[in-house]
Motif scaffolding. Structure first.
Motif, PDB file in Angstrom:
ATOM      1  N   ARG A 326       4.180  -2.737   9.251  1.00 50.66           N
ATOM      2  CA  ARG A 326       3.494  -1.906   8.259  1.00 50.66           C
ATOM      3  C   ARG A 326       4.463  -1.432   7.189  1.00 50.66           C
ATOM      4  NH1 ARG A 326       2.919   2.998   6.749  1.00 50.66           N
ATOM      5  NH2 ARG A 326       4.375   3.768   8.323  1.00 50.66           N
ATOM      6  N   GLU A 327       5.651  -1.029   7.603  1.00 52.17           N
ATOM      7  CA  GLU A 327       6.651  -0.573   6.634  1.00 52.17           C
ATOM      8  C   GLU A 327       7.072  -1.698   5.702  1.00 52.17           C
ATOM      9  OE1 GLU A 327       9.723   0.908   9.118  1.00 52.17           O
ATOM     10  OE2 GLU A 327       8.660   2.777   9.653  1.00 52.17           O
ATOM     11  N   ARG A 332       6.515  -4.255   0.289  1.00 47.82           N
ATOM     12  CA  ARG A 332       6.107  -5.401  -0.536  1.00 47.82           C
ATOM     13  C   ARG A 332       5.047  -4.982  -1.550  1.00 47.82           C
ATOM     14  NH1 ARG A 332       1.951  -8.779   0.341  1.00 47.82           N
ATOM     15  NH2 ARG A 332       1.729  -8.068   2.506  1.00 47.82           N
ATOM     16  N   TRP A 333       4.076  -4.177  -1.107  1.00 47.73           N
ATOM     17  CA  TRP A 333       3.044  -3.711  -2.032  1.00 47.73           C
ATOM     18  C   TRP A 333       3.649  -2.842  -3.140  1.00 47.73           C
ATOM     19  CZ3 TRP A 333      -0.053  -2.111   2.839  1.00 47.73           C
ATOM     20  CH2 TRP A 333      -0.646  -3.253   3.388  1.00 47.73           C
ATOM     21  N   ALA A 338       5.140  -2.213  -8.829  1.00 45.13           N
ATOM     22  CA  ALA A 338       6.181  -1.965  -9.823  1.00 45.13           C
ATOM     23  C   ALA A 338       6.285  -3.118 -10.813  1.00 45.13           C
ATOM     24  CB  ALA A 338       7.528  -1.745  -9.126  1.00 45.13           C
ATOM     25  N   ALA A 339       6.041  -4.329 -10.324  1.00 40.56           N
ATOM     26  CA  ALA A 339       6.132  -5.502 -11.200  1.00 40.56           C
ATOM     27  C   ALA A 339       4.955  -5.586 -12.154  1.00 40.56           C
ATOM     28  CB  ALA A 339       6.206  -6.777 -10.347  1.00 40.56           C
ATOM     29  N   ALA A 340       3.802  -5.014 -11.789  1.00 37.57           N
ATOM     30  CA  ALA A 340       2.613  -5.073 -12.640  1.00 37.57           C
ATOM     31  C   ALA A 340       1.967  -3.696 -12.635  1.00 37.57           C
ATOM     32  CB  ALA A 340       1.639  -6.130 -12.132  1.00 37.57           C
ATOM     33  N   PRO A 341       2.540  -2.728 -13.382  1.00 34.16           N
ATOM     34  CA  PRO A 341       2.048  -1.351 -13.337  1.00 34.16           C
ATOM     35  C   PRO A 341       0.626  -1.179 -13.844  1.00 34.16           C
ATOM     36  CG  PRO A 341       3.637  -1.647 -15.102  1.00 34.16           C
ATOM     37  CD  PRO A 341       3.699  -2.893 -14.276  1.00 34.16           C
TER      38      PRO A 341
END
Length: 363
Positions: A326-327, A332-333, A338-341
């Protein structure tokens, strides 16, 4: 000898035939006969009223064909020993003087048998039943249901062919059986049974008079369930999995390649559906009843809506660390956000523009 067979299949052969074992007063039939030829290993049992033959295409026969009868008193030990092996383990059967030896990676077992013990010509008997001509014979035999119930472990479905006054043929996958009919009046019970179809018509016509005759349906109509209910039928489950595999494969190539998340979602769905189908198909071949039980249990778990909790518990029981998973997924999420705000991920894996403030909660 020796002959090799999967441990699970050996146990299944015993289960399919043990109910047909003869009584202690007929020694040659008081047990299960194991025979091997160049292609199959057979388990045969007969109680003079029914006969059951299960076969398995063995892994190889090194030597001459053999035949030994495992006495009834040894069957419990044999079944316990077989169940103690891993189902996929190879069991090797060899004969020695007065012994049948079974060897597996996790143990060995020797069973005392009678060399040269006579046994009836089961091949010739079943061959006669298989080829018997039913023309000119009304298919209205009298069957003792106490004997018929012994075929419950033959298969999940069987085909039946009957002829009046002759043995009823019962056919399953790698299984052949027969049940002798009764002559009700001469055997002292079942005297209330009608002797022929004409008598049944005469007995029931007063009750059924006034009803319009209709044709029997070709099969039992499929149950109409709400679309959200999960099927408990293995065949329907296999159909759904195959269709999902094809749908995902089609959608994978139709998807916009600028949406890698959607492409990955279709690819993952197709891979999982195909894997599940192959596993279910293999389980059904190995043990149809177990396949049906698993499909039914999974259907109940899916309908409960708690598969996330089931998966968490299963992962923990298997020695994994679902909390760590889960962590890692959270991290990853976070990287994806962050890459696609200006984007947000939906449940289907597609990216869509984040709504203006106030729209997300319906205000």
């Amino acid at each position: 000898m020796p002959v090799a067979i999967n441990a699970h299949q050996l146990g299944r052969m015993l289960s399919r035939t043990v109910g047909h074992m003869g009584s202690e007063f007929v020694e040659p039939l008081h047990g299960i006969r194991l025979e091997a030829d160049g292609t199959h290993l057979y388990a045969i049992a007969c109680d003079q009223y029914t006969i059951a033959v299960a076969r398995y295409r063995h892994h190889g026969l090194d030597g001459e064909p053999f035949a030994r009868t495992i006495p009834a008193k040894a069957l419990r030990s044999l079944r316990e020993w077989t169940d103690a092996q891993h189902g996929s383990d190879t069991v090797t059967l060899t004969t020695a003087e007065g012994r049948l030896r079974l060897s597996a990676p996790h143990g060995e077992l020797a069973i005392a048998v009678t060399d040269g013990q006579k046994f009836f010509d089961w091949r010739g008997m079943l061959h006669g039943v298989l080829l018997q001509d039913t023309d000119g014979s009304a298919p209205f035999p009298v069957l003792d249901t106490r004997f018929l119930s012994r075929f419950a472990d033959a298969d999940d479905k069987v085909r039946v062919r009957t002829a009046d006054g002759r043995a009823t043929l019962i056919v399953g996958e790698d299984f052949l059986g027969a049940q002798t009919p009764l002559r009700s009046r001469s055997e002292g019970f079942g005297v209330h049974l009608a002797e022929d179809v004409e008598q049944v018509i005469a007995d029931w016509t007063p009750t059924l008079t006034g009803a319009n005759p209709v044709a029997m349906p070709a099969g039992i109509p499929a149950e109409r369930r709400p679309h959200y209910e999960v099927t408990q039928d293995p065949a329907e489950t296999a159909r759904i999995l195959l269709r999902q595999t094809l749908r995902s494969s089609h959608d994978l190539f139709e998807e916009d390649r600028d949406s890698p998340a959607a492409v990955a979602s279709h690819a993952s769905a197709g891979v999982m559906a195909w894997s599940a189908y192959r596993f279910l198909d293999a389980l059904h071949i190995a043990d149809p009843k177990l396949a049906a039980e698993v499909v039914s249990a999974v259907a109940g778990e899916l309908e409960s809506g708690e598969i996330g909790e089931f998966a968490w518990d299963a992962a923990s029981a298997a020695g994994h660390d679902p909390e760590k998973w889960r962590e890692e997924d959270e991290a990853r999420w976070a990287r994806q956000r962050a890459a696609a705000p200006g984007k947000r991920a939906t449940a289907g894996g597609r990216q869509q523009a984040a709504p203006p403030a106030g729209e997300a909660d319906g205000s």
